[in-house]
Design a protein around this motif. Sequence first.
Motif, mmCIF file in Angstrom:
data_model
loop_
_atom_site.group_PDB
_atom_site.id
_atom_site.type_symbol
_atom_site.label_atom_id
_atom_site.label_comp_id
_atom_site.label_asym_id
_atom_site.label_seq_id
_atom_site.Cartn_x
_atom_site.Cartn_y
_atom_site.Cartn_z
ATOM 1 N N HIS A 1 -8.883 -4.811 -1.844
ATOM 2 C CA HIS A 1 -7.466 -4.502 -1.644
ATOM 3 C C HIS A 1 -6.794 -4.394 -3.011
ATOM 4 C CE1 HIS A 1 -3.603 -4.503 0.498
ATOM 5 N NE2 HIS A 1 -4.346 -4.132 1.519
ATOM 6 N N ALA B 1 0.241 -12.568 -13.294
ATOM 7 C CA ALA B 1 -1.169 -12.313 -12.942
ATOM 8 C C ALA B 1 -1.459 -10.820 -12.816
ATOM 9 C CB ALA B 1 -1.529 -13.041 -11.662
ATOM 10 N N GLY B 2 -0.732 -10.164 -11.915
ATOM 11 C CA GLY B 2 -0.954 -8.733 -11.732
ATOM 12 C C GLY B 2 -0.674 -7.981 -13.025
ATOM 13 N N GLN C 1 16.566 -4.515 -10.431
ATOM 14 C CA GLN C 1 15.291 -4.454 -9.693
ATOM 15 C C GLN C 1 15.187 -5.570 -8.648
ATOM 16 O OE1 GLN C 1 13.071 -1.959 -10.504
ATOM 17 N NE2 GLN C 1 14.479 -1.274 -12.078
ATOM 18 N N ALA D 1 -1.743 -18.942 -12.486
ATOM 19 C CA ALA D 1 -1.649 -17.533 -12.085
ATOM 20 C C ALA D 1 -0.467 -17.201 -11.173
ATOM 21 C CB ALA D 1 -2.948 -17.092 -11.420
ATOM 22 N N TRP E 1 7.542 4.902 -7.358
ATOM 23 C CA TRP E 1 7.466 5.243 -8.783
ATOM 24 C C TRP E 1 6.412 6.327 -9.030
ATOM 25 C CZ3 TRP E 1 6.699 -0.303 -11.294
ATOM 26 C CH2 TRP E 1 7.882 -1.048 -11.141
ATOM 27 N N GLY F 1 -7.311 -6.341 -10.089
ATOM 28 C CA GLY F 1 -7.831 -7.432 -9.260
ATOM 29 C C GLY F 1 -9.245 -7.233 -8.746
ATOM 30 N N GLY G 1 -0.376 -4.694 -19.102
ATOM 31 C CA GLY G 1 0.863 -5.385 -19.457
ATOM 32 C C GLY G 1 1.501 -4.889 -20.746
ATOM 33 N N LEU H 1 -0.193 -4.317 -3.238
ATOM 34 C CA LEU H 1 -1.594 -4.748 -3.139
ATOM 35 C C LEU H 1 -1.739 -6.218 -2.772
ATOM 36 C CD1 LEU H 1 -3.040 -2.848 -6.239
ATOM 37 C CD2 LEU H 1 -3.282 -2.254 -3.820
ATOM 38 N N PHE I 1 9.298 -6.604 -18.951
ATOM 39 C CA PHE I 1 10.748 -6.467 -19.125
ATOM 40 C C PHE I 1 11.589 -7.112 -18.021
ATOM 41 C CE2 PHE I 1 8.833 -2.914 -21.377
ATOM 42 C CZ PHE I 1 9.552 -2.867 -22.561
ATOM 43 N N VAL J 1 -4.810 -10.685 -2.730
ATOM 44 C CA VAL J 1 -4.420 -11.780 -3.625
ATOM 45 C C VAL J 1 -2.974 -11.561 -4.047
ATOM 46 C CG1 VAL J 1 -4.950 -12.991 -5.776
ATOM 47 C CG2 VAL J 1 -6.787 -11.895 -4.471
ATOM 48 N N GLY K 1 -12.208 -10.723 -9.516
ATOM 49 C CA GLY K 1 -12.111 -12.132 -9.174
ATOM 50 C C GLY K 1 -10.660 -12.552 -9.130
ATOM 51 N N ILE K 2 -10.472 -13.813 -8.786
ATOM 52 C CA ILE K 2 -9.102 -14.357 -8.746
ATOM 53 C C ILE K 2 -8.933 -15.244 -9.966
ATOM 54 C CG2 ILE K 2 -7.425 -15.671 -7.418
ATOM 55 C CD1 ILE K 2 -9.026 -15.004 -4.895
ATOM 56 N N VAL K 3 -8.086 -14.802 -10.880
ATOM 57 C CA VAL K 3 -7.813 -15.608 -12.066
ATOM 58 C C VAL K 3 -6.912 -16.764 -11.629
ATOM 59 C CG1 VAL K 3 -6.806 -15.619 -14.382
ATOM 60 C CG2 VAL K 3 -7.984 -13.571 -13.546
ATOM 61 N N TRP L 1 8.028 -7.524 -3.097
ATOM 62 C CA TRP L 1 9.208 -6.969 -3.774
ATOM 63 C C TRP L 1 9.627 -5.619 -3.192
ATOM 64 C CZ3 TRP L 1 8.741 -2.523 -6.968
ATOM 65 C CH2 TRP L 1 9.882 -2.220 -7.710
HETATM 66 C C1 LIG Z 1 10.619 -4.830 -11.298
HETATM 67 C C2 LIG Z 1 9.298 -4.637 -11.976
HETATM 68 C C3 LIG Z 1 9.242 -4.600 -13.332
HETATM 69 C C4 LIG Z 1 8.012 -4.418 -13.971
HETATM 70 N N1 LIG Z 1 7.980 -4.389 -15.324
HETATM 71 C C5 LIG Z 1 6.783 -4.304 -15.951
HETATM 72 C C6 LIG Z 1 6.714 -4.380 -17.361
HETATM 73 O O1 LIG Z 1 7.713 -4.508 -18.033
HETATM 74 N N2 LIG Z 1 5.509 -4.309 -17.932
HETATM 75 C C7 LIG Z 1 4.365 -4.178 -17.203
HETATM 76 O O2 LIG Z 1 3.282 -4.135 -17.793
HETATM 77 N N3 LIG Z 1 4.391 -4.081 -15.864
HETATM 78 C C8 LIG Z 1 5.581 -4.151 -15.231
HETATM 79 N N4 LIG Z 1 5.637 -4.063 -13.873
HETATM 80 C C9 LIG Z 1 4.407 -3.781 -13.127
HETATM 81 C C10 LIG Z 1 3.654 -5.070 -12.872
HETATM 82 O O3 LIG Z 1 2.805 -5.320 -13.959
HETATM 83 C C11 LIG Z 1 2.836 -4.955 -11.581
HETATM 84 O O4 LIG Z 1 3.694 -4.728 -10.516
HETATM 85 C C12 LIG Z 1 1.981 -6.184 -11.321
HETATM 86 O O5 LIG Z 1 1.062 -5.896 -10.281
HETATM 87 C C13 LIG Z 1 2.836 -7.353 -10.923
HETATM 88 O O6 LIG Z 1 2.092 -8.518 -10.861
HETATM 89 P P1 LIG Z 1 2.309 -9.533 -9.638
HETATM 90 O O7 LIG Z 1 1.476 -10.731 -9.906
HETATM 91 O O8 LIG Z 1 3.760 -9.722 -9.408
HETATM 92 O O9 LIG Z 1 1.666 -8.635 -8.511
HETATM 93 P P2 LIG Z 1 1.173 -8.903 -7.017
HETATM 94 O O10 LIG Z 1 1.847 -7.872 -6.191
HETATM 95 O O11 LIG Z 1 1.302 -10.317 -6.599
HETATM 96 O O12 LIG Z 1 -0.354 -8.585 -7.168
HETATM 97 C C14 LIG Z 1 -0.767 -7.291 -7.469
HETATM 98 C C15 LIG Z 1 -2.259 -7.221 -7.592
HETATM 99 O O13 LIG Z 1 -2.629 -7.887 -8.797
HETATM 100 C C16 LIG Z 1 -3.861 -8.530 -8.625
HETATM 101 N N5 LIG Z 1 -3.692 -9.976 -8.783
HETATM 102 C C17 LIG Z 1 -2.623 -10.742 -8.478
HETATM 103 N N6 LIG Z 1 -2.865 -12.013 -8.763
HETATM 104 C C18 LIG Z 1 -4.120 -12.054 -9.262
HETATM 105 C C19 LIG Z 1 -4.936 -13.088 -9.754
HETATM 106 N N7 LIG Z 1 -4.536 -14.343 -9.800
HETATM 107 N N8 LIG Z 1 -6.167 -12.766 -10.197
HETATM 108 C C20 LIG Z 1 -6.610 -11.502 -10.162
HETATM 109 N N9 LIG Z 1 -5.876 -10.479 -9.709
HETATM 110 C C21 LIG Z 1 -4.643 -10.764 -9.273
HETATM 111 C C22 LIG Z 1 -4.340 -8.242 -7.247
HETATM 112 O O14 LIG Z 1 -5.148 -7.090 -7.195
HETATM 113 C C23 LIG Z 1 -3.060 -7.943 -6.511
HETATM 114 O O15 LIG Z 1 -3.328 -7.244 -5.379
HETATM 115 C C24 LIG Z 1 6.842 -4.265 -13.213
HETATM 116 C C25 LIG Z 1 6.898 -4.304 -11.829
HETATM 117 C C26 LIG Z 1 8.124 -4.491 -11.219
HETATM 118 C C27 LIG Z 1 8.195 -4.496 -9.734
#
Ligand SMILES: Cc1cc2nc3c(=O)[nH]c(=O)nc-3n(C[C@H](O)[C@H](O)[C@H](O)COP(=O)(O)OP(=O)(O)OC[C@H]3O[C@@H](n4cnc5c(N)ncnc54)[C@H](O)[C@@H]3O)c2cc1C
Length: 473
Positions: free
Chosen positions: A467, A151-152, A326, A122, A334, A205, A158, A92, A144, A82, A208-210, A46
Amino acid sequence: MAIKLKQLDGGTMDLPSEALQSFKTAFKGGVLSAEDPDYEETRKVWNAMIDRRPGLVARCTGTADVVQAVRFARQHGLLSSVRGGGHNIAGLAVCEGGLMIDMSLLRGVWVDPLRHTALAQAGCTLADVDRETQLHGLAAVLGFVSATGIAGLTVGGGFGYLTRRHGWTCDNLVSMEVVTADGQVLHASADAHADLFWALRGGSGNFGIVTSFEYRLHPVGPEILGGAIAWQGDEAVQVLEAYRAFSAAAPRELTSVAVLRIAPPAPWLPKEVHGKPIVAIFVCHSGQIEDGDALLAPLRATGRPIADIVTRRPYVQMQSLLDATQPKGRRYYWKSHYLPGIDRPFIDLVVAHAARIASPHSALLMFQIQGALNELPAGHSPAGNRDAAYVLNIAGSWEKPEDDGANMQWARDCFEATRAFSTGGTYINFLTEEEGRDRVEAAYGRTNLDRLATLKQHYDPENFFRHTKNVSG
Ligand SMILES: Cc1cc2nc3c(=O)[nH]c(=O)nc-3n(C[C@H](O)[C@H](O)[C@H](O)COP(=O)(O)OP(=O)(O)OC[C@H]3O[C@@H](n4cnc5c(N)ncnc54)[C@H](O)[C@@H]3O)c2cc1C
């Protein structure tokens, strides 16, 4: 031909083609390298500030693929990352030169309307889960912006429109299926591998990998009262004063987000204000719709609103109202604090910083989260921060690399200026690339971080999942 891959120890190895071939045979999904047509789109995340190129991408189709990917990486000592929804601000999800374990094809959701639970794979986005749960008038506590990965978001804590009622997203987990660093598949819940279950509720993260999350759901909607009210920027102090009183008095069914920014050319805003400073309050009332208008009356009576799109609407529509602000592929930076409350000196500061905003896409956001999360003990989960009432996110967003310096400086200046108003805590999921150990400690607190480090030693002694915002001692 051998392929060069980055290793955990920082070195590189030439992976013989037979080793790659045998991994591809054992793995059901696609294994991409730089010459594959899908590689570019899959490796991009992103935030366009992150431009890393993994050596290989393993596109998992199920838990067995995740196990194969972990075993392959361990066998060759590979650096791995992941990827869920790819929305992490620090990027990440993608490692330079190593193996990216991509979960984004795993998007199944199964709802149990009788038990009020949902099992979500996930790779789901928030939209995937909301779509299925709302069929039954139920919702998980999610964030939001609908394209974010569950997952992240979930493993980092969250929060969203339902947090005031039900706590952090991770406070609403029933169980998870996890592939650990030694390739085992574990089912973690309050009754099984309870320490791992604790660690994964905020420890990000590291453990483990959920592969799937089981969420507790709550009756919501399918319609709610929600939308936004906007004012011109010169009324910002008055509006934020009203917001302070309004949000302090609001029942938990009513969540609001205050936003200071330059007005985008959005159809809901009058043309005359496009490109000029505005203040907007986004609201979502998930209680009795009929009660909403009376609750909103004090806000509507403040100053001279220039737009008001608060109306009865589907909850899933509310969940994507901020999406357009976004988009994937812009540059983002940020800085964030948790706040115990909002007072007049703080308001004056953020309004002054909003006036110096360096990009039409940047914003200062204050999310109210006060409520259920504050009622649990500090050690309930690593997500912690049980003293937080609001989240301040200083969200820099712009388009050209030559503007990096000015935009990052704007965010840093505002962050430093508002530090004294913080609880001292921060959100692990809002930490940028360069934020290190001190900020990880700020996110967890010393006690939770010590417990995480001990559990990390048990579940991932070699720091395979490095990572991440790392919790190793
Ligand atoms: C536009 C935007 C809006 C957001 N709004 C909110 C919000 O309203 N509330 C909020 O709480 N957060 C919000 N966030 C933050 C968001 O929670 C984090 O960016 C989160 O990391 C996103 O998850 P992802 O799976 O997309 O991340 P990714 O970039 O895919 O992964 C991030 C990290 O999460 C871990 N991870 C991913 N998948 C797994 C898995 N299956 N098992 C274990 N670990 C894993 C790993 O460490 C990985 O490196 C927002 C982010 C953005 C960019």
